[in-house]
Design an enzyme around this catalytic site. Structure first.
Site, PDB file in Angstrom:
ATOM      1  N   GLU A  36      71.711  80.386 -83.494  1.00 30.42           N
ATOM      2  CA  GLU A  36      71.814  81.364 -82.720  1.00 30.42           C
ATOM      3  C   GLU A  36      71.125  80.949 -81.389  1.00 30.42           C
ATOM      4  O   GLU A  36      70.628  79.582 -81.191  1.00 30.42           O
ATOM      5  CB  GLU A  36      70.605  82.407 -83.225  1.00 30.42           C
ATOM      6  CG  GLU A  36      69.318  82.069 -83.382  1.00 30.42           C
ATOM      7  CD  GLU A  36      68.292  83.075 -84.095  1.00 30.42           C
ATOM      8  OE1 GLU A  36      68.838  83.594 -84.874  1.00 30.42           O
ATOM      9  OE2 GLU A  36      67.209  83.249 -83.377  1.00 30.42           O
TER      10      GLU A  36
ATOM     11  N   HIS B 129      63.978  87.418 -82.458  1.00 30.29           N
ATOM     12  CA  HIS B 129      63.358  86.082 -82.781  1.00 30.29           C
ATOM     13  C   HIS B 129      62.769  85.413 -81.568  1.00 30.29           C
ATOM     14  O   HIS B 129      63.270  85.565 -80.360  1.00 30.29           O
ATOM     15  CB  HIS B 129      64.333  84.886 -83.177  1.00 30.29           C
ATOM     16  CG  HIS B 129      64.568  85.202 -84.518  1.00 30.29           C
ATOM     17  ND1 HIS B 129      65.806  84.837 -84.987  1.00 30.29           N
ATOM     18  CD2 HIS B 129      63.991  85.944 -85.482  1.00 30.29           C
ATOM     19  CE1 HIS B 129      65.831  85.257 -86.309  1.00 30.29           C
ATOM     20  NE2 HIS B 129      64.856  86.046 -86.772  1.00 30.29           N
TER      21      HIS B 129
END
Lengths: 291, 395
Positions: free
Chosen positions: A210, A248
């Site tokens: 990511e 996150h």
């Protein structure tokens, strides 16, 4: 075969008697994981589910039971200290599930980790599973199937998505490892790629990344030079606005670095088969791996 | 979490880092007292918003410059009146700009030379790193690209802290001599203590200046904090300015939902941050545009799902909703029940596509199918994204 965890794994649960710890420990037990001990300071002498002994300290638990792996379900304010306690007790593998540990605490842990023989997975991760043998973490066990594909990812549910696609397509997994979504963590994509590359029973890999940082680029560079096994990949966050933290703590594009474009380009350059959407991760692997 | 410049300078002063004298005001009636303790002559008037590029920004009413040099206190007050309550647009705010709620008046400093100084947590080494450059007042990314030799980087062992030789390396690296080296070492120690003790993610001084009389001063100040560590810093939490945040994001954070507003028209609700990002990506892949990032987490219940729907539907740009849940620990039938309860509670008036996968998926789908609500169910993530993009395009 597999990496890091198998039927020889003797698991210790730090924070066993807490809400998250007890719930997930029960799930791991049901899956067949050999949980040999729990640690909750002040609850030493109790038994969990009438069989797993609880200890006050990690050192004591290791001495009494020969635990060789630990999973941590301890609240964020105390989790870093729990990792340090496991390092002090020289446990070879520590998996920290806890989300929300201050970066500063992890920076200190990382220094200690580098001077030790302990491998840390996480924090802020779903854990690690070798299907049919050992589940350490919060992933739903039944979506997995024993097999020969290694799966590496920062995220939880996105990993389940990839695993479920593989299983639905008839391909099992050697080991699935969730390395976690925090900026400072114990095991990187690159570390996991190396472990899978050396595992003779892992025939192919799915690498899920990511936005944020450059860990995916480093793994891609290594794959380009050293990995002959077929690899498929996906990068989440192409549509994320710069400068914002996407859930996150590590998923943030700053100063033009950490973009999905750069990571996808690095993956393609390394010969990794990049999935066009997160719905096609399994299919992307099957374009380069027949099984 | 970010804070304003005047708050960052309060912290700087607390840690012995020299800054120009200054006072802030949230109301025009406070201007006189804020200005009274500053020296006569040139005064700097600075709009306080959490975005860079203020000096080159323009207010919505056409007034130019979010940072102005005033020749007198009267002019300073006049500039302050134009800024306060006005909306400033800079290259970092987006076209909607930010409303200025605080004006900061400071004494003007004479500048001999400008420098750049920052402390950040470096991901590659997992350690704090001090970045210093002789090119101040410009963007450090530009310097790093064009003249990397002008940047000094010193990595700090977090268990040892900033050591004296490292501080010297930075001071000499910037070309300081004599007393300025001493000033710089004291300033660096203060900034590093601030960074470490307050769990900062970034401390940036751009520019750091030297004055003709030989002083080293932090002319600007930017400090960001690690959200994970705020629980142990109530003093920092007190600096939070809710006016700087999207009201929907504030509401979401109260409900323990991870929500970020975007400018598209397809809202999404997903469990897990990675899958939430991937869901936004796949909406875009099939020609749609995501209206938000929303991670309901691993243990969301019916109440949280309802709150999530309420927040999503407040966005008037939203023309359709995609719910993507990979039920692991969270069972699909429980989620389906939550969706049905929420859909009834919020009076759902826009298309809703639901994709469920994982534990108890069949029971979950059955519940949705049996309801008389207009819910389109989807099998795969791609199927779900295509369906919602089509439904939204038809409206």
């Amino acid at each position: 075969m597999s990496i890091l965890v198998n039927t020889d794994t003797r698991l210790l649960v730090q924070g066993l008697t807490g809400k998250a710890g007890s719930f997930h420990a029960r799930q791991c037990l049901e899956y067949g994981t050999n949980i040999v001990a729990g640690v909750t300071p002040g609850r030493g002498g109790e038994r969990f589910e009438e069989k797993v002994p609880v200890y006050d300290t990690v050192r004591e638990a290791v001495n009494e039971t020969g635990a060789n792996a630990s999973v941590i379900f301890v609240p964020p304010a105390f989790a870093a200290d729990s990792i340090l306690e496991a390092i002090d007790a020289e446990i070879p593998l520590v998996v920290c599930i806890t989300e929300g540990i201050p970066v500063k605490d992890m920076a200190e842990v990382k220094v200690k980790l580098q001077q030790s023989k302990t491998r840390l997975i996480g924090p802020n991760c779903p854990g690690i599973i070798t299907p049919g043998q050992c589940k350490i973490g919060i992933m739903p066990g039944y979506i997995h199937k024993p097999g020969k594909v290694g799966v590496i990812s920062r995220s939880g549910t996105l990993t389940y998505e990839a695993v479920w696609q593989l299983t639905s397509l008839g391909h099992g997994q050697s080991t699935c490892i969730g390395i976690g979504g925090d900026p400072v963590s114990g095991t990187s994509h690159l570390d996991a790629v190396k472990l899978f590359n050396e595992d003779p029973e892992t025939e192919a890999l799915i690498l899920i990344g990511e936005i944020g940082g450059t860990a995916e680029e480093e793994a891609a560079a290594y794959i380009k030079e050293h990995v002959k096994k077929p690899v498929a990949g996906f990068i989440a966050g192409a549509t994320a606005p710069p400068g914002r933290r996407m859930g996150h703590a590590g998923a943030i594009v700053s100063g033009g670095s950490g973009t999905a474009e750069a990571k996808i380009a690095a993956m393609k350059d390394a010969g990794i088969e990049v999935a066009e959407t997160p719905s096609h991760m399994g299919e992307a692997l099957l374009r380069v791996y027949r099984g | 979490m970010n804070i304003h410049e005047y708050q960052a300078k309060e912290l700087f002063q607390h840690y012995g880092v020299p800054v120009p004298a200054g006072h802030c005001a949230q109301d025009t009636s406070d201007f006189a007292s804020a200005l009274s303790s500053l020296p006569e002559g040139v005064t700097v008037v600075k709009s306080q918003i959490h975005a860079g590029g203020r000096g080159k920004g323009t207010f919505k009413d056409g007034f130019k410059g979010g940072v102005k040099l005033a020749k007198s206190k009267e002019e300073a007050a006049e500039f302050g009146r134009k800024m306060l309550g006005n909306t400033l647009v800079t290259h970092q705010t987006g076209p909607e700009g930010r409303k200025v709620g605080t004006v900061y008046f400071t004494e003007a400093s004479e500048i001999e030379k400008e420098y750049y100084l920052a402390i950040v947590m470096d991901r590659a080494t997992s350690r704090p790193v001090v970045i210093a450059s002789t090119e101040g007042g410009v963007e450090i990314e530009k310097v790093a690209e064009e003249t990397p030799e002008k940047i000094t980087r010193v990595v700090i062992d977090p268990t040892l802290g900033l050591r004296a030789h490292q501080a010297r390396q930075i001071a000499f690296g910037l070309g300081f001599r004599g007393d300025q080296v001493k000033q710089m070492i004291k300033l660096l120690n203060g900034l590093y203590r601030l960074f470490w003790e307050k769990d900062a993610s970034l401390v940036e001084v751009n520019p750091l200046i030297t004055t003709p009389s030989g002083d080293v001063v932090a002319l600007d100040a930017k400090v960001g904090f690690d959200d994970n560590a705020l629980f142990r810093h109530p003093d920092i939490v007190a600096y939070r300015d809710l006016n700087e945040e999207d009201p929907k994001e504030v509401e979401a954070s109260k409900a323990n939902l991870n929500y970020i507003a975007l400018d598209g028209n397809i809202a999404c609700m997903v469990n897990g941050a990675g899958l939430a990002m991937a869901t936004m990506d796949i909406i875009q892949h099939y020609g749609g545009s995501p209206a938000n990032f929303l991670d309901v987490g691993g243990g969301a219940d019916a109440e949280q799902v309802t709150q999530a729907f309420q927040i999503i539907l407040k966005d008037e740009n939203v023309k359709g909703i995609l719910v993507n849940i990979f039920g692991g620990i969270m069972k699909c039938d429980v989620i389906a029940t939550g969706i049905l309860e929420a859909a009834k509670a919020v009076h759902l008036d826009r298309p809703l596509v639901v994709r469920l996968e994982g534990t108890n998926v069949e029971q979950g789908k059955k519940l949705l199918d049996q309801s008389n609500l207009k819910i389109v169910s989807a099998d795969t993530l791609a199927d779900a994204a295509k369906k919602i993009v089509e439904l939204v395009a038809d409206r």
